[in-house]
Design a protein around this motif. Sequence first.
Motif, PDB file in Angstrom:
ATOM      1  N   CYS A   1       0.834  -1.296  -0.069  1.00 50.03           N
ATOM      2  CA  CYS A   1       0.041   0.010  -0.039  1.00 50.03           C
ATOM      3  C   CYS A   1       0.962   1.174   0.116  1.00 50.03           C
ATOM      4  O   CYS A   1       1.508   1.486   1.092  1.00 50.03           O
ATOM      5  CB  CYS A   1      -0.997  -0.061   1.300  1.00 50.03           C
ATOM      6  N   GLY A   2       1.067   1.885  -1.142  1.00 44.75           N
ATOM      7  CA  GLY A   2       1.979   2.890  -1.325  1.00 44.75           C
ATOM      8  C   GLY A   2       1.584   4.328  -0.412  1.00 44.75           C
ATOM      9  O   GLY A   2       2.120   4.910   0.151  1.00 44.75           O
ATOM     10  N   CYS A   3       0.171   4.478  -0.426  1.00 42.43           N
ATOM     11  CA  CYS A   3      -0.341   5.638   0.328  1.00 42.43           C
ATOM     12  C   CYS A   3       0.272   5.497   1.744  1.00 42.43           C
ATOM     13  O   CYS A   3       0.228   6.497   2.422  1.00 42.43           O
ATOM     14  CB  CYS A   3      -1.948   5.944   0.217  1.00 42.43           C
ATOM     15  N   ASN A   4      -0.197   4.437   2.444  1.00 38.63           N
ATOM     16  CA  ASN A   4       0.272   4.168   3.847  1.00 38.63           C
ATOM     17  C   ASN A   4       1.514   3.561   4.219  1.00 38.63           C
ATOM     18  O   ASN A   4       1.816   3.136   5.404  1.00 38.63           O
ATOM     19  CB  ASN A   4      -0.920   3.448   4.461  1.00 38.63           C
TER      20      ASN A   4
ATOM     21  N   SER B   1      -5.194   0.012   2.235  1.00 36.53           N
ATOM     22  CA  SER B   1      -6.131   0.090   1.502  1.00 36.53           C
ATOM     23  C   SER B   1      -7.006   1.291   2.009  1.00 36.53           C
ATOM     24  O   SER B   1      -8.203   1.444   1.740  1.00 36.53           O
ATOM     25  CB  SER B   1      -6.900  -1.098   1.143  1.00 36.53           C
ATOM     26  N   ALA B   2      -6.565   1.953   3.202  1.00 34.75           N
ATOM     27  CA  ALA B   2      -7.696   3.052   3.691  1.00 34.75           C
ATOM     28  C   ALA B   2      -7.746   4.404   3.061  1.00 34.75           C
ATOM     29  O   ALA B   2      -8.378   5.157   3.485  1.00 34.75           O
ATOM     30  CB  ALA B   2      -7.070   3.290   5.313  1.00 34.75           C
ATOM     31  N   SER B   3      -6.712   4.607   2.130  1.00 35.81           N
ATOM     32  CA  SER B   3      -6.647   5.789   1.565  1.00 35.81           C
ATOM     33  C   SER B   3      -7.178   5.967   0.010  1.00 35.81           C
ATOM     34  O   SER B   3      -8.342   6.222  -0.090  1.00 35.81           O
ATOM     35  CB  SER B   3      -5.205   6.525   1.336  1.00 35.81           C
ATOM     36  N   CYS B   4      -6.393   5.679  -0.860  1.00 37.71           N
ATOM     37  CA  CYS B   4      -6.996   5.552  -2.396  1.00 37.71           C
ATOM     38  C   CYS B   4      -7.863   4.349  -2.877  1.00 37.71           C
ATOM     39  O   CYS B   4      -8.394   4.260  -3.637  1.00 37.71           O
ATOM     40  CB  CYS B   4      -5.905   5.810  -3.364  1.00 37.71           C
ATOM     41  N   GLY B   5      -7.426   3.139  -2.137  1.00 36.81           N
ATOM     42  CA  GLY B   5      -7.866   1.992  -2.260  1.00 36.81           C
ATOM     43  C   GLY B   5      -7.419   1.181  -3.303  1.00 36.81           C
ATOM     44  O   GLY B   5      -7.676  -0.094  -3.762  1.00 36.81           O
ATOM     45  N   GLY B   6      -6.285   1.814  -4.096  1.00 41.23           N
ATOM     46  CA  GLY B   6      -5.887   1.319  -5.179  1.00 41.23           C
ATOM     47  C   GLY B   6      -5.280  -0.291  -4.863  1.00 41.23           C
ATOM     48  O   GLY B   6      -5.032  -0.824  -5.929  1.00 41.23           O
ATOM     49  N   CYS B   7      -4.726  -0.268  -3.603  1.00 45.54           N
ATOM     50  CA  CYS B   7      -4.033  -1.515  -3.396  1.00 45.54           C
ATOM     51  C   CYS B   7      -5.043  -2.690  -3.086  1.00 45.54           C
ATOM     52  O   CYS B   7      -4.553  -3.881  -2.718  1.00 45.54           O
ATOM     53  CB  CYS B   7      -3.162  -1.418  -2.208  1.00 45.54           C
TER      54      CYS B   7
END
Length: 813
Positions: free
Chosen positions: A424-427, A456-462
């Motif tokens: 998860c890149g965002c987190n 998966s809690a930010s953009c959901g892409g992962c």
Amino acid sequence: MSTTKKLVLVGNGMAGIRTIEHILKLAPHAYEITVFGAEPHPNYNRIMLSSVLAGGTSIEDIVINEWSWYKDNGIRVYPGDPVIRIDAERKEVVSQAGVRASYDELILATGSQAFILPLPGADKEGVIGFRDIKDCETMMAASQKYRKAAVIGGGLLGLEAARGLLNLGMDVTVIHINGHLMDRNLDLPAGLMLQRELEEQGMKFLLKKHTEEITGKHRVKSLRFTDQTVLETDLVVMAVGIRPQVELARQAGLNVNRGVIVDDYMNTSIPGISAVGECAEHRGIAYGLVAPLYEQGMVLAKRLAGSATEGYEGSVTSTKLKVSGVDVFSAGQFKDAADTRSIRIQDDVDGVYKKMVMKDGQLIGAVLFGDTTDGASLFSLIKSGENIGGREKEILLGVSAGGSGSGPSVTERMAAMPDDEIVCGCNGVTKAAIGDAVLNKGCNTLGAIKSCTKASASCGGCKPIVESLLVHYAGDAVGEQVKEGICGCTSYDRDEIVAQIKEMGLKTVKEVMNVLGWNEPEGCSKCRPSLNYYLGMIWPAEYEDERVSKFTNERYHANIQKDGTYSVIPRIYGGVTSPAELIKIATVAEKYDVPMVKFTGGQRLDLLGVQKENLPKIWEELDMPSGFGYGKALRTVKTCVGNTFCRFGTQDSIEMGIRLEKKLDKMVAPAKVKLAVSGCPRNCAEATIKDLGVVAIDGAWELHVGGNGGVKVRAAELLCTVKTDAEVEEWTYAYLQYYRENARWNERTAAWIERVGLDHVKKALEDREERLALVERLELTLGRTVDPWKEIIEDEKLRKNFTPLAGTQPAAH
Ligand SMILES: Cc1cc2nc3c(=O)[nH]c(=O)nc-3n(C[C@H](O)[C@H](O)[C@H](O)COP(=O)(O)OP(=O)(O)OC[C@H]3O[C@@H](n4cnc5c(N)ncnc54)[C@H](O)[C@@H]3O)c2cc1C
Ligand SMILES: NC(=O)c1ccc[n+]([C@@H]2O[C@H](COP(=O)([O-])OP(=O)(O)OC[C@H]3O[C@@H](n4cnc5c(N)ncnc54)[C@H](O)[C@@H]3O)[C@@H](O)[C@H]2O)c1
Ligand code: SF4
Ligand code: FES
């Protein structure tokens, strides 16, 4: 004497604090830590500001580390007090409030600032960037007082800002310098599809526009462009890119280019000073996304903690637009070049576009629109550098299907993924952290992993990769818990939703989302059209179709083409036309300069290359029913010549085909439906690869169902053999209504039959009374449908949707 060294961090943001978190884990007692932050807040997730603005979450919820975290870890923190000077000789920093702090190690993590175009009037009240909590609060306050907002820049940030402002009730226009949106991340077809989708959400666009001046007395009143047109506005949000904050570093004598120049270990040009995050420039790149910054943070933390590290080698990045209802993904090098090859598919019916770019057998870039399920898998293929030669098409058509074929399966790929790979890149969550959550902390659902690790809690892409890892680690223990909802907005599946709609008498898309507790208030491009279909199917007598819940093609009742033009296919019953009809079509084609007229595979005529604004006029002058060539509806009933002219024919296939098509010509369904009728077993109409095919045999008709001639060819299976024409109709209508009532939205009959089995369908239709009840329900629905072209021609308001927006560029021919 204490051996603890002094570590000072300048910048209380995402990259800097992530580095400190790692240091605390790797060497908890190595440093006495002091943090200076220009913002008055504790460290928070900047990414989520878009969601705060859009009303999806609150400022309190995006805080990553509360004040207590600093205290518990013995960190001295100076919020709202920026460092104004570094004395590299004395190894000391000085803050605005006069605090002096000496250091053994100094980390610069000052991030970036929004680039404000140096235009006359850019200093007026109401002109802001979108970077921090303060900007977010300014926008929210403006929406209480003012109505019109202009966002300059149609990139990721601009579009997320625009969506947020729309949610706040403002009238939003995005001004973009380029011919298509998100030009830094998308190619032309995806950019155009995105624009259409956002226009449907109510966003307005002025493309290829250069702002020249911001006018107004104290507060902004309007924007003037180089073509001398003017747009009135009460608020201007500049989202035209970012600039690393490097002034402090420059004054301290560090080597600075666009960012502070660092080596692979995040050392700057002066020993004892490191830089990390958006303010740093590594091998000529200053990154603007968190995933690479977290990787840098890990390397720096290891070096400062005295752990081994191979250094930072640069990152391939991926992005996902965080606008609900729109699925856009982009990764790596998505533009074509002399040494690359690309492969793409464009499905205008479902509004899906996929492109993969390859170099030397490796995947180096991808763009996805409409369906981003495969984004995470494609991104991990890009990062792995695996040779995909010979498997390109298979991957493009269905990585999500589990990597069938010769390449490694999803399971194999999960097993081979290194433990420290960031999933998860965002987190900044690694594979190992997910493994730990599942194996040691009892997380056996996606929701539990999300709360435990933030993956998966930010953009959901992962999300797809996190789910695959859950299955990888938990195996059978996942069981029921990983049950998928129809999309990421809900955990309910199709059958549960349909049952709840019926039970609770839910009547609108919004009502379903509210009552069933959707995670995303606006839903997404998967759930909105499916709910629209289910509601129409369940309440045929009262449900009003919701235009915004449909795909572009279905909203404009024409198929959108690669270049942004549309195609018009009038209905030609059974493929039988007349000289008068042909003359009419030819006249219209000539008058509107239609670039191509083509026979379709379903025996109809297609007028290709039509401009959107000409659609209503063409429909009016054709005066023919819509052929629904764009929709999830009955497409064609292909017929062979039959016994009227053919010497082999035993029955009148043309008459039967026309009869069926006249009855079903406005039938909408979970997916497109194609029929065919052949006049003898030679089957010239290819009826056995259709959703329903009728084939004459001596003295009787056979009904074949569940065939498909598309990507995955499937031969239809024999449903029944009947004697009379009336029985053909009864079984056909009953079968189609049963499919309408029981299939998942977007599920073709072939996939549906494969899922439920032909025996199940035969059983459901064997009772005559049940068949007649199904026919009756279909007739009730058909009795309520209107021809969409006619409806638009006769309604001035609907016609207006086809007029181009002032300032937007007409699509190229
Ligand atoms: C609205 C929005 C949405 C985004 N969405 C995404 C996304 O979906 N995915 C993604 O990957 N990225 C996204 N980004 C980008 C992402 O937020 C940044 O890449 C990331 O925050 C950069 O981290 P950083 O620590 O380098 O800088 P920052 O998070 O900006 O932190 C730097 C901090 O240093 C402070 N500072 C500056 N100078 C000084 C000084 N002299 N003294 C003390 N403090 C100072 C600043 O005030 C700031 O608080 C988004 C950005 C925005 C604004
Ligand atoms: N979902 C996400 O991943 C996300 C969301 C928000 C922000 N971010 C990051 O934040 C940073 C800032 O985002 P951004 O969108 O401002 O930067 P960007 O560089 O991605 O986009 C800026 C856009 O503005 C356009 N532009 C430039 N000059 C213009 C002008 N004079 N008039 C009109 N348009 C003009 C450019 O063509 C470009 O498309 C980026 O690093 C971005 O990656 C990421
Ligand atoms: S299917 Fe039979 S009836 Fe129809 S055209 Fe072919 S040969 Fe003739
Ligand atoms: S990559 Fe954005 S939430 Fe995981």
